[in-house]
Scaffold this active site. Structure first.
Site, PDB file in Angstrom:
ATOM      1  CE  LYS A 246      -4.234  -1.768   1.683  1.00  0.00           C
ATOM      2  NZ  LYS A 246      -4.630  -1.839   3.098  1.00  0.00           N
TER       3      LYS A 246
ATOM      4  CG  HIS B  54      -1.328   7.551   3.120  1.00  0.00           C
ATOM      5  ND1 HIS B  54      -1.606   8.387   4.068  1.00  0.00           N
ATOM      6  CD2 HIS B  54      -1.750   6.209   3.029  1.00  0.00           C
ATOM      7  CE1 HIS B  54      -2.273   7.515   4.732  1.00  0.00           C
ATOM      8  NE2 HIS B  54      -2.289   6.385   4.256  1.00  0.00           N
TER       9      HIS B  54
ATOM     10  CG  HIS C 129       1.758   5.606   6.408  1.00  0.00           C
ATOM     11  ND1 HIS C 129       1.394   5.299   4.964  1.00  0.00           N
ATOM     12  CD2 HIS C 129       1.405   4.616   7.257  1.00  0.00           C
ATOM     13  CE1 HIS C 129       0.474   4.274   5.317  1.00  0.00           C
ATOM     14  NE2 HIS C 129       0.671   4.010   6.705  1.00  0.00           N
TER      15      HIS C 129
HETATM   16  N1  ARG Z   1       0.081  -1.105  10.017  1.00  0.00           N
HETATM   17  C1  ARG Z   1      -0.840  -0.414  10.530  1.00  0.00           C
HETATM   18  C2  ARG Z   1      -1.571   0.808   9.864  1.00  0.00           C
HETATM   19  O1  ARG Z   1      -0.920   1.347   8.950  1.00  0.00           O
HETATM   20  C3  ARG Z   1      -0.256   0.426  11.920  1.00  0.00           C
HETATM   21  C4  ARG Z   1       0.362  -0.399  12.735  1.00  0.00           C
HETATM   22  C5  ARG Z   1       0.494   0.171  14.280  1.00  0.00           C
HETATM   23  N2  ARG Z   1       0.880  -0.842  15.193  1.00  0.00           N
HETATM   24  C6  ARG Z   1       0.355  -1.731  15.834  1.00  0.00           C
HETATM   25  N3  ARG Z   1       1.384  -2.542  16.693  1.00  0.00           N
HETATM   26  N4  ARG Z   1      -0.745  -2.231  15.441  1.00  0.00           N
HETATM   27  O2  ARG Z   1      -2.607   1.133  10.069  1.00  0.00           O
END
Ligand code: ARG
Length: 575
Positions: free
Chosen positions: A127, A130, A133
């Site tokens: 993905k 963006h 982030h």
């Molecule tokens: N990959 C997730 C996202 O982009 C964020 C992960 C955050 N960390 C966690 N331990 N859940 O929404």
């Protein structure tokens, strides 16, 4: 360097007061009104022990401690003893301390012997990376640096979103409509296009959804064909993410993402089962959190596949065992508040009393100034603003501004990178992190506002003064042994006071998980420096005066560079 509060506490201390010097130190205040001194000691608490009116106690103390070294005046006003710092003594101490410590100034060892994990960035594979982030990435990096600067042993984890049903969709789409060559050319945009196409097609052909689910179950079971495709997507995505991390100067110690925990989940599910926490609900398994007003946490789906929260539980347990952390910090958007509350609750119900050391550090949304809400950006429809494009645009716009300003002797191609990217980072870190904010180029790149370019420009200005002095024959590398009597003006004193507070500001910013505390203090320093620069003639013919003022300029330059560094921003010598 003298700890002025300690100096006062030691002077005030007397057995008869019934307070230790440490306790006295804690009561000392910094008056809001400068006319009330630099520090004040309120005597209310002593009234009971001494059976005397606080005003009288204050007067006795003032009479007793008047003449303490480091203070020009000790005054009694009502129930307070007010202390006025000897400006020359103070400036001399601060400037000496900064100039002798150099790059180390600001660092402390309050966290020594303690392990902290900072988990940040954590984008989803395949993905786009963006603009939404950027917050986690930049705030997390600053927190890592702040904890490192306060002596903690920090591990940086990028918890990649590299697992989950979306990979089933991606694999199905790739097999149906994708090609190797297309993918190699522009991996993430291509994968995103496949993903988008999957959702369009699935509207007409809902059976695609079942196919995707089955494909993910096969991936989780370790079927080689699916695993190979998944690995390819992961590698291609990481290569792209690393391009952005390089631009931002960001590194990680571990990229153990969601997939890392796939073989650790069965044990967690068994434990939940054993502890009687799992409930079956239409084939799926949940932990009921209704009694805590948190709905239900779904642990496995009816097809047996795991979920985001399951992987987070496994990750926390693993980290606890593997790192034995003092704190584990999760820098993740406030949109995931419910997820993190549920996850903590499940850990608590499992009896993991250490869950209180797991800290979700949330932050607000970024939106674009034209009203385009970033949160609204849906990867399903493929409408996104790529972070890499934002950073490149920042660099380009900065180069344009610099060309217009006709800055002399500056390598615009190099410096515009430091300034453009620094501007974006600074903007991210200048608001209280929980606040939503609107991204606007005018604000980010303003060279005169409370911005990165303004602070960097101040650093370049200090550098330029030192260069000029050197060209005129002053040895700017040996500025110790100056006469601090030349640093008694209001603007020099205000600047020295801000430099003095830097180590405690860094500790506070780390403790509150709030880099903006340092960003704001840094902006204050830049403003105070510019005031000093305008108010005072620095390169005077009086050798002694010149030396003292240059020593303060050098200390300011060092502190600005150190603080920018902690925020993950460069400090150009010229711009
Ligand atoms: N990959 C997730 C996202 O982009 C964020 C992960 C955050 N960390 C966690 N331990 N859940 O929404």
């Amino acid at each position: 360097m003298t700890d002025f509060k300690e100096l006062i506490a030691e002077a005030i201390y007397d057995e008869s007061l019934g307070l230790s010097a440490e306790e006295i130190k804690e009561i000392i205040e910094i008056p809001a009104d400068e006319a009330m001194g630099d520090y004040a000691f309120p005597c209310f608490r002593l009234a009971k022990t001494l059976r005397k009116a606080p005003q009288m106690i204050a007067q006795d103390i003032a009479d007793r401690v008047r003449g303490t070294e480091g203070f020009t005046e000790v005054e009694n006003v009502n129930a307070y003893v007010n202390f006025f710092i000897d400006r020359a003594y103070f400036a001399g101490q601060v400037v000496d301390e900064v100039n002798s410590k150099g790059a180390e100034y600001g660092r402390s060892d309050v966290g020594q012997g303690r392990k902290v994990i900072v988990e940040y960035s954590s984008p989803n594979i395949a993905k786009p990376f963006h603009i939404g982030h950027i917050r986690s990435t930049v705030i997390g990096n600053a927190l890592y640096k702040l904890y490192d600067a306060t002596g903690y042993d920090v591990t940086r984890i990028n918890h990649l979103g590299d697992y989950g049903t979306q990979f089933g969709k991606m694999i199905v789409a790739y097999r149906k409509w994708g090609s190797e060559e297309e993918l190699a050319k522009d991996p993430i945009k291509t994968l995103l296009a496949y993903y988008t196409k999957f959702h369009e097609e699935a509207k007409e052909h809902p059976e695609l959804e079942d196919e995707a689910r089955e494909t993910f179950v096969r991936l989780e079971a370790g079927e080689p064909e699916e695993v190979e495709l998944w690995k390819k997507f992961r590698e291609l995505s990481l290569a792209e993410f690393n391009r952005v991390y390089d631009m931002l100067g960001i590194e990680f110690d571990s990229y153990a993402g969601e997939s890392f925990y796939s073989d650790k989940m069965p044990a967690i599910i068994d434990e939940l089962e054993d502890k009687g926490l799992l409930i079956e609900s239409q084939g799926a398994h949940i932990v009921d959190l209704e009694p805590y007003d948190m709905g239900a946490a779904m642990i496995t789906k009816s097809d047996g596949s795991s979920l985001y929260v399951t992987r987070d539980i496994a990750a926390a347990v693993y980290r606890r065992e593997h790192y034995d952390f003092y704190k584990c910090i999760y820098v993740v958007a406030s949109q995931q508040n419910l997820h993190f509350r549920q996850w903590k609750k499940v850990l608590e119900l499992m009896g993991c009393e250490w869950e209180k050391d797991c800290i979700h550090v949330p932050f607000g949304l970024v939106s674009l100034s034209d009203g385009d809400d970033i949160k609204m950006m849906s990867t399903r429809e493929g409408r996104v603003v790529f972070l890499e494009d934002v950073l490149n645009t920042a660099v380009q716009k900065t180069a344009d501004i610099m060309r217009e300003k006709e800055t002399q002797g500056v390598d615009i191609a190099e410096v515009s990178k430091e300034v453009g990217i620094g501007a974006v980072i600074f903007q991210e870190l200048s608001n209280n992190r929980i606040k939503d904010y609107v991204f606007s180029w005018d604000k980010v790149l303003n060279f005169d506002g409370e911005t990165g370019p303004y602070v960097q420009y101040t650093h370049a200005r200090a550098s330029s003064v030192l260069r000029k002095a050197e060209a005129e024959g002053t040895d700017v590398n040996h500025l110790n042994d100056f006469d601090p009597g030349y640093l008694e003006s209001d603007s020099a004193y205000a600047l020295a006071k801000l430099l003095y507070r830097v180590p405690e500001v860094i500790i506070e910013a780390a403790d509150k998980y709030e880099p903006s505390i340092l960003t704001r203090h840094l902006t204050d320093i830049a403003q105070a420096f510019n005031k000093f620069y305008h108010d005072e003639h620095i390169l005077t013919d009086n050798e002694d005066e010149r030396k003292a003022k240059l020593a303060l300029v050098k200390a300011s330059k060092t502190v600005i560079a150190n603080c920018l560094g902690l925020l993950g921003i460069g400090a150009p010598e010229r711009m």
